[in-house]
Structures are given as C-alpha cells and as structure tokens.
Design a protein around this motif. Structure first.
Motif, short mmCIF file in Angstrom:
data_model
loop_
_atom_site.label_atom_id
_atom_site.label_comp_id
_atom_site.label_asym_id
_atom_site.label_seq_id
_atom_site.Cartn_x
_atom_site.Cartn_y
_atom_site.Cartn_z
N GLU A 541 48.33 31.06 43.58
CA GLU A 541 49.18 29.95 43.14
C GLU A 541 49.64 30.14 41.70
N ALA A 542 48.76 30.66 40.85
CA ALA A 542 49.13 30.90 39.45
C ALA A 542 50.25 31.92 39.34
N ALA A 543 50.27 32.89 40.27
CA ALA A 543 51.29 33.94 40.23
C ALA A 543 52.45 33.68 41.19
N ALA A 544 52.41 32.50 41.88
CA ALA A 544 53.44 32.13 42.85
C ALA A 544 53.58 33.21 43.94
N LEU A 545 52.43 33.67 44.44
CA LEU A 545 52.39 34.69 45.48
C LEU A 545 51.71 34.16 46.74
N PRO A 546 52.02 34.71 47.91
CA PRO A 546 51.21 34.39 49.09
C PRO A 546 49.78 34.89 48.86
N ALA A 547 48.81 34.20 49.41
CA ALA A 547 47.40 34.55 49.17
C ALA A 547 47.08 35.96 49.62
N TYR A 548 47.66 36.41 50.75
CA TYR A 548 47.29 37.72 51.27
C TYR A 548 47.76 38.86 50.36
N ILE A 549 48.72 38.58 49.47
CA ILE A 549 49.18 39.61 48.53
C ILE A 549 48.07 39.94 47.53
N VAL A 550 47.25 38.95 47.18
CA VAL A 550 46.12 39.21 46.29
C VAL A 550 45.12 40.10 47.02
N PHE A 551 44.50 39.59 48.08
CA PHE A 551 43.65 40.38 48.97
C PHE A 551 43.74 39.75 50.35
N ASN A 552 43.73 40.57 51.39
CA ASN A 552 43.72 39.98 52.73
C ASN A 552 42.30 39.59 53.14
N ASP A 553 42.20 38.89 54.26
CA ASP A 553 40.89 38.40 54.71
C ASP A 553 39.91 39.55 54.97
N ARG A 554 40.43 40.65 55.47
CA ARG A 554 39.55 41.78 55.79
C ARG A 554 38.84 42.28 54.53
N THR A 555 39.59 42.32 53.41
CA THR A 555 38.99 42.76 52.14
C THR A 555 37.94 41.76 51.67
N LEU A 556 38.24 40.45 51.82
CA LEU A 556 37.26 39.43 51.43
C LEU A 556 36.00 39.53 52.27
N VAL A 557 36.17 39.80 53.57
CA VAL A 557 35.00 39.95 54.45
C VAL A 557 34.12 41.10 53.97
N GLU A 558 34.74 42.22 53.56
CA GLU A 558 33.95 43.35 53.07
C GLU A 558 33.23 42.99 51.77
N MET A 559 33.89 42.21 50.92
CA MET A 559 33.24 41.75 49.69
C MET A 559 31.97 40.97 50.02
N VAL A 560 32.08 40.10 51.03
CA VAL A 560 30.92 39.28 51.42
C VAL A 560 29.80 40.17 51.93
N LYS A 561 30.13 41.17 52.73
CA LYS A 561 29.10 42.02 53.33
C LYS A 561 28.44 42.94 52.31
N ARG A 562 29.23 43.48 51.36
CA ARG A 562 28.69 44.48 50.43
C ARG A 562 28.20 43.86 49.12
N ARG A 563 28.66 42.65 48.80
CA ARG A 563 28.23 41.93 47.60
C ARG A 563 28.25 42.81 46.34
N PRO A 564 29.38 43.40 45.97
CA PRO A 564 29.42 44.22 44.75
C PRO A 564 29.02 43.41 43.52
N GLN A 565 28.28 44.04 42.62
CA GLN A 565 27.81 43.37 41.42
C GLN A 565 28.44 43.94 40.15
N THR A 566 29.12 45.08 40.27
CA THR A 566 29.77 45.70 39.11
C THR A 566 31.18 46.09 39.50
N LEU A 567 32.00 46.41 38.48
CA LEU A 567 33.36 46.85 38.76
C LEU A 567 33.37 48.16 39.53
#
Length: 681
Positions: A541-567
C-alpha cells in the motif's frame, strides 16, 4: 418553541413517545451535547428529527448510507417537513436546488454523507445555512473499535467546533471502548449527556448451530420460513452469489448484494427489498446499515460475524415492528480461523489486535454458551437480565460437563511452555505426542506432557475454543498467535472456581470425521503467515503496488517453514532476489526473527553471498584489533564500505590491500585479514 407532544402527533402521527425517547428529544432540543445508545428499532431518528421542528435553524444530519438518507428524506417530505439531502446519487440540478434551499433557510433538516465534509464547497454551504445542531447517525462508525469504521467520520468533531453548535450522536451498539472513542472523536473528550436505553430486543429469538453441511442448513432454515422476508449474511462476496442462486433453484425469491456490485445493481436490490414482501437478500455486511424495513421476519448468518457488536447490529434488522422475529447463526472452525486471520492481517497496532481477539472470544462465548444466550449478550453490554425463554438454549438446555480438570491441564500446559506456543503445540504436549518441536523445546519433560490422553486432538481443539469463549485464554498478536492465560483464569488455576463446558460440542467434535480443509500452512503457523501478509500489505500500500509484487504467497509460505533469522538466511528463500532482499529483508525479518539485527546497508548488499560471511569475519577481527594486539594502541578501524570492498575483491597481497585501506590500517589488520581471506578462498 413548538410543543414536542403536539408535533409528535401532528407530523409523525404518534400519540405517545416510545420508552426513553422523550427525555432525549428534550435534551437535544435544549442544545445539549448528547450520546444516545438505543436498540435497533427504538426510534433513534425521531430523536433528532423532532427537535429540528421545535426551534429555529437547520439540523445537519450526518448519515452513512445514501439509501438511508433517501428513505428518511422521502418520509419527512411526505409528512410535510422541509428536508433535503446532498448525495452523489442525485442530479446536479437536484443538489443545486437543495443547496439554494439550505442557504435560504427553507430547510429544517439537511442530510449529508460524512465523505462530503472534506469539501470546501460543503463548508461554505454550511457556513451560510444557519446550522443550529448536528445529528450523527450510526455514530459507532467514528470508532476503530466499532465494526463499521468510516475514516470520514473523524471530520465531524472538527466541523462541530468550526460551526460552534451542539452535537447529538446516535447508535444501537457501543461497548465501553467504542463509547470512549466516540466521546474523544466527536466531543473532544468532554463527556456528553449520555442516554443508555437498553439493548434488549425481546421479540427476537436467538439461536446458534455448529456448521454441518452449512448450505443445507441454510436451505432448510429458509424452507421452513417460505414466503417470509429475510436476510442471509455471508463472509464473502462469492458466497452471497452462490447461496442466492441455490435459494432461487429451490423456488425462493432471492438475490445477492455486496460492495463490488455496480451501484445501479445495488440500488435495484435495495428498491426490491423495500417493495417486495417475500424477497430474501443474501449479502455481505455491506447491506443493512440503515435498513428501516419493519417486517423482516428473520436474519440468518451463514458464517460467524466479526464481533458481538456486529452480530447485534445485524440481527437487529429483524422484527423492527415489534412482532416475533427469528435468527440463526452458523459457525465452525474455518470461520474462527478466518476471523483470527483478519485480525492478525490488519494494520492495527498490537494492543488493538489483542482487544479484537478478545471481542472475537466474546462472540465465541455467545456461540458456545451453556445457558440463556440473551443473558450473555446483554451482559456484554453491561445489562443484567433474567433467562429470556426465547433462545435455543432456554428451549433446550445443552448437555454439559465439569471441565475444571481439563481446563487446568490446558492452562498449565500453556503456562509451563512459557505462553510461547499456539494450540497445536499445546495439544501435542497434552497428548504426549513426541514431535520434533516438542523435543526441540524439551516439552516432553513438562509435568503436563501426556496428561490429556482422555481426549482426542479435535476434542482438545473444541475445549480450547470454549476456553477462549470464556476468555480464559487469548491469542497474543505480538507472538504470532501464542496462547496467553488471562487474569480471568487465575481463580480457576488456584482452585477457587470450577468450570462447566458444553459436552455436546465436544461429542460433535469427536464425531466430525469429514475431510479437513487444505490450508497453505498449518493451523499452528497460521498467525505468523497472517503477520507476514499484514507486513506485505503495508509495504504494498505504501508503494501503491499489488501485494503479490512484493512477495507472492508461495514465498511467504517458505518464510514460515524456514523461519530465517538473518539476512543471509532470508536471501536463500525462493523468490527473494537481491533488490527485494535490500528493499524488504529487514522489514520481514522484524516479523520472523525474535530479535532482528540492525544491519548496515553495505552488509545488506552482501547478504546471501560468500562475501557476506567474509565481511562478518573481517568485522569481528577488526573489533578485536581495534586497539592493537596488546590493546593499548590508539583506536583504528575501517568503514563498512572499506570492509565490503575488501570482502568483495579479496586482494591477493599486502600491497594490494594497502591500496584499498592505507598503510596504517594494513599494518594493524593486514596479516589477520590475509589469513581470513586465504582461508575463505
């Protein structure tokens, strides 16, 4: 000043006021600031319409729906009252005529939507129109605690101060937090004269049912009331269309309504609803605010509402004529997950999210009550009552059991696991299920490990849901849905109180062996997934972009599964490129990591690359040698840009290193740096 009683009879045709109306009318007419909370169908509109006729000047009415304004203006004009409305649905000529009449002092009431208050033209009209008072209908819309928040309502308080006139606010539902916010937003924090006229609608029958083939449940409910006018509320737009079609296939006169429809189509449905006696409208909550049809005989919820306030507003559209009306609300685990996700994915601060989870708990308590529903509903609004005899639980009391021991098991498991985990982990502990996560955190050593084997997983889910309904536990928005024990549970834990729960709901949970809904993530991980989606939406919303342009759901799901703690770990997630890593990495790590580190921009550019690891080693060596090997020399260090350059180029000799960082730094750090770079080659 004209007599209130004389006008009540001559204009509105009533011989007497309804209970509570007269003193509100006189307070508004006397120029007092007023907050009136009256039950739906209690005659709120007369409380500002009548004072408008008792004295001089114009009464400005702020109302949220064009349809409501149109109907009220038509009724007033039909009764001989000079009233008008400025709306986007009217032609330019019609709005010009209303404007001229207002400026000429020929109107008693002028209706406006709150969205018009931002216009300088509107302010000019109101400045010239001799406004004597402001009336705000559906005042809960000013509150973010309320369920119909409208940002433009926030301008009303400013307008009231600009015009210097009294203000009267009216609503059918407002809990304590909503009342406080109305006072702050509309009255500048100075308490108005308040009138609380009770919430009870004794003519409305209350009923809830767990979902079990919900479409068939709704079709059967409507079939038993064939020929009666009613409303079916659904959580999604698609469901309104599908269910309306199913009702038509069964021979019912039914149509759908939602916010994405063409405005002309919505107006057509509104007109049909007001003129056709047997029409059924299947709708989202976009339909209903301001519905003034007196003979709606039933309201059904095909899905769980958002809150007790929302539920009360929606069922209040039935039986406004005082005759018997009925309600039915269906609910199931999927509804609760949806409502939890909507809260977690909102951009509200954590304390507001926690309060919203508490409101949802209150609605669950109403759904899974063990005794009279009306008593519980009215108690939510701080109103005491006797058992009503007009709800499903009064008609047929449910089977209950002493759940004190089971509740203490669950509460103890939550506390002993430090209130850091969701329902899935708590149930695994209670069942003695040896999972990787149980082993990781040593939960198999807890005294509560395996104490709850008398119940199945789905039965424990039903027990935990009822504990939420009693507000003994709440999901913590700050900890991605981890269950927290509330103060209300302490007497139960101390043995000072007992607890009774619904046995029939536990039994039904055990018998429900139907296919589970497939979800993108596990129920345990759903709150974190929602938090990531909220972060994504805020950035989009801050960038006036569709949400999937930031990251799609599949990428968010992988974030949840792998729980990265560092860059560096975050850079390994599929869908995270270098630009997105630099732009969004820290933002998402703030959600994922328990203690997200602050990383220099130069280091962020190296995330996920071999040079990133070398950068960290060089930085650590520099820190140790900052004052030389003996620790007594003058402090010396490299900039992060210099460190990044060294890590990226890995000079092959001290001379090459000296050209990058200078002779003094090479003398201090050179040999150690070369060893690190040689070792990383």
């Amino acid at each position: 000043m004209a007599s209130a009683n004389a006008l009540l009879k001559s204009v509105f045709g009533f011989d007497a006021f309804r209970p509570g109306q007269e003193e509100i009318v006189r307070a508004v007419a006397a120029g007092e600031n007023v907050l009136a909370i009256m039950p739906t169908g209690g005659g709120k509109s007369l409380c500002y319409q009548l004072p408008a006729l008792m004295g001089e000047g114009l009464t400005l009415v702020i109302s949220p729906l064009i349809a409501l304004m149109r109907d009220q203006v038509a009724a007033l004009q039909n009764a001989g009252v000079a009233a008008g409305a400025l709306t986007s649905a009217a032609s330019e000529e019609e709005n010009d005529a209303v404007t001229r009449a207002a400026r000429a002092g020929k109107l008693s009431l002028l209706y406006l939507a709150p969205e018009r208050l931002s216009s300088t033209v509107t302010r000019s009209i109101l400045r010239d129109a001799n406004v004597a008072r402001i009336a705000v209908d559906e005042a809960h819309c000013v509150s973010q605690w309320g369920h119909d928040f409208r940002p433009d309502y926030l301008r009303i308080g400013e307008l009231q101060r600009y015009l210097g006139v009294p203000l009267a606010a009216f609503t059918a539902t407002a809990d304590k937090e909503t009342q406080e916010e109305i006072t702050t937003r509309l009255f500048g924090g100075t308490p108005p004269r308040s009138f609380l006229r009770g919430f009870d609608r004794p003519n409305i029958s209350l009923a809830f049912e767990p979902k079990n083939k919900p479409r068939q449940q709704i079709l059967a409910y409507v079939a038993a009331r064939r020929g009666q006018c009613g409303i079916v509320y659904c959580a999604t737009r698609a469901k309104t269309e599908a269910l309306a079609s199913a009702l038509r296939d069964e021979g019912h006169n039914a149509c759908h309504y939602h916010g994405a429809m063409d405005p002309d189509e919505r107006r057509c449905v509104e007109h049909r609803f007001n003129t056709e006696d047997e029409l059924i409208v299947v709708a989202t909550i976009a339909f209903g605010m301001g519905v003034d049809k007196p003979d709606i005989r039933w309201v059904a919820h095909a899905d769980l509402p958002k809150s007790v306030e929302g539920y009360y507003q929606e069922i209040g559209r039935a039986g406004r004529d005082g005759a018997r009306a009925e309600t039915l609300t269906l609910y199931g685990p999927e509804d609760i997950r949806l409502r939890r996700a909507q809260i977690d994915e909102s951009l509200a601060p954590a304390d507001r999210q926690e309060a919203d989870h508490g409101r949802l708990n209150a609605l669950l308590g109403l759904a899974e009550a063990t005794s009279c529903r009306r008593q519980l509903l009215l108690a939510y609004f701080d109103e005491a009552s006797e058992p009503c005899g007009n709800c499903d639980l009064c008609d047929k009391p449910p089977e209950t059991f002493d759940a004190t021991e089971a509740a203490r098991m669950a509460l103890s498991a939550i506390l002993r696991s430090e209130e850091r985990f969701g329902a899935g982990q708590i149930i695994d502990i209670l069942l003695g299920k040896m999972t990787d996560k149980v082993a990781q955190f040593g939960h198999d050593a807890l005294p509560t490990f395996g104490v709850g084997k008398a119940y199945s997983p789905v039965q424990w889910q039903a027990i935990l849901r009822q504990l939420m309904g009693h507000d003994l536990i709440r999901p913590d928005a700050r900890a991605h849905g981890a269950l927290k024990v509330t103060r209300k549970a302490h007497p139960l834990l101390k043995g000072e109180e007992t607890l009774t729960l619904r046995k029939d709901l536990i039994t039904k949970a055990a018998a429900n062996t139907g296919p589970k809904i497939k979800m993108l993530v596990s129920e345990e991980d759903a709150p974190l997934f929602s938090a990531l989606k909220a972060k994504r939406r805020a950035l989009a919303e801050a960038a006036a972009l569709p949400a999937y342009i930031v990251f799609n759901d599949r990428t968010l799901v992988e974030m949840v599964k792998r729980r990265p703690q560092t860059l560096d770990e975050f850079a390994m997630i599929a869908g995270v490129g270098q630009k997105k890593l630099e732009k969004y990495g820290r933002e998402f790590l703030s959600v994922l990591a328990e203690d997200a580190p602050k990383t220099h921009p130069m280091r962020r550019k190296l995330a996920g690359k071999p040079a990133g690891s070398l950068f960290d080693q060089l930085a650590e060596a520099q820190l140790q040698l900052q004052r030389g090997a003996c620790g007594t020399q003058k402090p010396l260090s490299l900039t992060n840009s210099q460190l990044a350059k060294v890590a990226q180029t890995k000079p092959q000799s001290l001379n090459a290193l000296e050209r990058l960082i200078g002779d003094k730094r090479t003398e201090r750090f050179g040999n150690t740096f070369m060893e690190l770079m040689h070792g990383s080659a």
